[in-house]
Every structure is written in structure tokens, then in C-alpha cells.
Design an enzyme around this catalytic site. Structure first.
Site, PDB file in Angstrom:
ATOM      1  N   GLY A 103      -5.203   8.611  -5.133  1.00 56.41           N
ATOM      2  CA  GLY A 103      -4.050   7.870  -4.668  1.00 56.41           C
ATOM      3  C   GLY A 103      -3.590   8.443  -3.338  1.00 56.41           C
ATOM      4  N   CYS A 104      -3.045   7.602  -2.461  1.00 60.44           N
ATOM      5  CA  CYS A 104      -2.618   8.103  -1.145  1.00 60.44           C
ATOM      6  C   CYS A 104      -1.460   9.086  -1.284  1.00 60.44           C
ATOM      7  CB  CYS A 104      -2.266   6.951  -0.214  1.00 60.44           C
ATOM      8  SG  CYS A 104      -1.088   5.751  -0.873  1.00 60.44           S
ATOM      9  N   ASN A 105      -0.516   8.807  -2.170  1.00 63.93           N
ATOM     10  CA  ASN A 105       0.570   9.750  -2.419  1.00 63.93           C
ATOM     11  C   ASN A 105       0.038  11.043  -3.027  1.00 63.93           C
ATOM     12  OD1 ASN A 105       2.302   7.700  -1.625  1.00 63.93           O
ATOM     13  ND2 ASN A 105       2.868   7.124  -3.703  1.00 63.93           N
ATOM     14  N   ALA A 106      -0.904  10.881  -3.957  1.00 62.27           N
ATOM     15  CA  ALA A 106      -1.475  12.044  -4.630  1.00 62.27           C
ATOM     16  C   ALA A 106      -2.228  12.935  -3.656  1.00 62.27           C
ATOM     17  CB  ALA A 106      -2.396  11.594  -5.759  1.00 62.27           C
ATOM     18  N   THR A 114      -1.626  13.282  -0.394  1.00 59.57           N
ATOM     19  CA  THR A 114      -0.671  13.957   0.478  1.00 59.57           C
ATOM     20  C   THR A 114      -0.043  15.163  -0.227  1.00 59.57           C
ATOM     21  OG1 THR A 114      -0.139  11.753   1.328  1.00 59.57           O
ATOM     22  CG2 THR A 114       1.218  13.572   2.082  1.00 59.57           C
TER      23      THR A 114
END
Length: 342
Positions: free
Chosen positions: A148-151, A153
Site C-alpha cells: 500500500g502507498c501509505n504502508a 511511506t
């Protein structure tokens, strides 16, 4: 001869980003594009900004001759992705950009995504696609599950700090600002310009965001004990970018040294001079992640800030980085483009 590449789900934002990146890749050729809802259309019709490229017409994924394909990117929604991938040839290299193969435990997957996993055996086979930490596993993988992109980061900030035990593990707070493209291209009322612009809001408050499943899995495995962080994402009126602000207990200089050492040889992770913090403007349209560390006025606490482009380093750029490894291509190929500014 260049490697033949297929993209399933080519009409979404991550599909478009893959096309943009692969267009100038010297060792890849886009041989097939699928988007069932837009089958029969050209890329110029779907994405006018790519009309200068000579690309295949969109078809349904069932129409692709995968015997002619070296690697397939799957940029479909969660749940749909596992159903399609389970029907693809078993010798085909696949990079999946959905959440369907990120979580190793089928029960954990069902908890966060609300449905039983439809390809449990393939779930066991998948390698987690956080390139900088799973590089050697990715080289030999057949199926790679993009993060995931949030994950991604949050992990770029926290993994080295957890591994070196330079922060407390019971009081980690991750505050994250996310651009609207992270929600995908499908029409949603709350993402209309009049609903979104000129405002910012928190969502999935109180520990309900699905990327917490990735944080729990990865941080706990790394620490050898359960690690549960507080995480709140916020939707911002921007097209691209993630800015993560992480509040931790620990000595700021030790935290800075741990991050600097962890990423000293990484081409895409830049640790800024101590006391500087990044902006999403600095990484827009690139595969770079910038990280800054500063001390807090409260002794024994520090703040770590990271910025990346959710569509590039957070998704499609990461996917291409992994595909390069899987195909034996130099990892940075096609990915060293400079950020777009302003």
C-alpha cells in the site's frame, strides 16, 4: 530483444503511471493492455496525455495471449485482482498492485478486507514488494505483492528504527496526509472537486484503515513481538503525494544515524540533513522518497517526516523497480527521472 509486458487494469491511475514509466524503458515493450470496461478503446481515448505513444488497443484480459508475455502488471481493484491472477498461467511473472497478496495470513486478510481470500495457495507464494527490504526474495519471485502507498511511506520511516531499537515500540504515532489519486479513478461523490477542494479531513479514524494490517504484519515480524502503531490518514486536496509525520520516543540524533545508515546505499531513499524536512513537491512524479528528522522540544522525543509520490514510489514506480529485479534488469532502469517541479 526487449521483455514483453502486459498490463491488466491499464485504464486506472496506476495503469497510466506504469505506461508513463515503461514508455522510455530501454528493456521493456508493452505488448498487451487490458481494461475490460474500456475494451476496444485506444490509450489516446482513455489517456490523451499518452496519445504520442504507439500502444496496443485495450482488450479484455481474457483476450491476451500470455504465452507471448514475459511479465504482467496487474493494476486491478482488491478482490478482483486475486480472481484474475488465479486464472493466469502458472509460469507467468506477475507484479500485483492491489492489496490481495500483501497479507500472509488468510484470516488477517479477511479481517481487513471483509471477504475470504480466493487464492490462498498463491497468497503463500507471494513476496511482499517493499523493494529495499525484500530485494533478494523479489529477484527470484514469480508473484510480487506491491505494498500500500501509505504502508510503504510509514515503513520507510519506521523499519530501520524498529530494527535498531532506537525508538519505543508502544507509543508510535503516524499522521499521514494523502493525495486524492490514492483513492483510485472510479467516481466517488466525496472526491468531486466541490466536495474535496478547500478542505482536509481525517478518515479511517481509530484504527480502521486497511494498511494497518501491513503495519501490524511487518513491524511485529521485524521486532519479534507485537507492535501496534496509532495511524490516522488525512485526505488533502492534491492530486499526488503523501506526507507522513511520525512522532516517536527516542534520541533524535540516534534516530537520524539509524536512518542514514539504513539508506546510505539506496538509490531512491534520500535522508535529508538533520533538522530539514521534505515536501511532496520535492518528489512529485518521481520514484524518490525523502526523509527528514528533527528533535522535539520535549526531551526524548523526535519527529520523522517522509514524502513520496503515491502513484510512483508508492505504487507503479515500486512495481517497476520490482519487475526490473524479477527480469534481471538493473533495478533503477526507467526510474531515475527527476521530480516534476513546480
Amino acid at each position: 530483444m526487449p521483455y514483453k509486458i502486459a498490463i491488466i487494469g491499464a485504464s486506472g491511475y496506476t495503469g497510466a503511471e506504469l505506461l508513463r514509466l515503461i514508455a522510455t524503458h530501454p528493456e521493456m515493450e508493452i505488448a498487451a493492455l487490458a481494461a475490460n470496461s474500456k475494451a476496444g478503446q485506444t490509450i489516446a481515448q482513455v489517456f490523451p496525455f499518452l496519445r504520442h505513444l504507439d500502444l496496443p488497443t485495450l482488450v479484455t484480459w481474457e483476450e491476451i495471449d500470455f504465452s507471448q508475455i514475459d511479465l504482467c502488471f496487474c493494476a486491478l481493484p482488491h478482490k478482483t485482482s486475486q480472481e484474475v491472477i488465479s486464472k493466469l498461467p502458472t509460469n507467468l511473472k506477475i507484479v500485483d498492485l492491489s492489496a490481495d497478496f500483501r497479507l500472509r495470513d488468510p484470516e488477517v486478510y479477511q479481517k481487513w478486507y471483509g471477504n475470504p481470500h480466493a487464492a490462498v495457495e498463491m497468497q503463500k507464494e507471494a513476496v511482499y514488494g517493499l523493494t529495499e527490504f525484500y530485494r533478494e526474495d523479489i529477484r527470484g519471485a514469480r508473484l510480487v505483492a506491491g505494498t500500500g502507498c501509505n504502508a510503504a511511506t510509514g515503513q520507510y520511516v519506521l523499519r530501520p528504527l524498529i530494527a535498531k531499537r532506537v525508538i519505543g515500540l508502544t507509543d508510535i504515532i503516524l499522521d499521514l496526509k494523502c493525495a486524492v489519486s490514492g483513492a483510485g479513478r472510479s467516481l466517488k461523490e466525496n472526491l468531486l472537486h466541490a466536495e474535496l477542494s478547500e478542505g482536509t479531513n481525517a478518515y479511517a479514524v481509530g484504527g480502521t484503515h486497511r494498511h494497518l494490517g501491513e503495519f501490524d504484519q511487518e513491524f511485529s515480524a521485524l521486532a519479534g513481538e507485537e507492535v501496534r502503531i496509532q495511524f490516522t490518514p488525512h485526505l488533502i486536496p492534491a492530486n499526488r503525494g503523501i506526507l507522513a509525520t511520525c512522532y516517536v520516543s527516542g534520541e533524535a540524533q540516534a534516530i537520524y544515524k539509524a536512518l542514514s545508515a539504513a539508506y546510505a546505499d539506496e538509490p531512491f531513499i534520500q535522508v535529508l540533513p538533520f533538522g530539514q524536512t521534505p515536501s511532496t513537491h520535492d518528489v512529485r512524479g518521481s520514484n524518490f522518497c525523502h526523509i527528514g528528522v528533527t528533535g522535539d522540544r520535549i526531551d526524548g522525543r523526535a519527529i520523522v517526516v517522509a514524502a513520496l509520490d503515491n502513484l510512483t514510489k508508492g505504487s507503479s514506480g515500486q512495481a517497476l523497480q520490482n519487475a526490473n529485479l524479477m527480469l534481471g534488469v538493473e533495478e533503477t532502469t526507467g526510474l531515475m527521472l527527476a521530480p516534476c517541479f513546480p
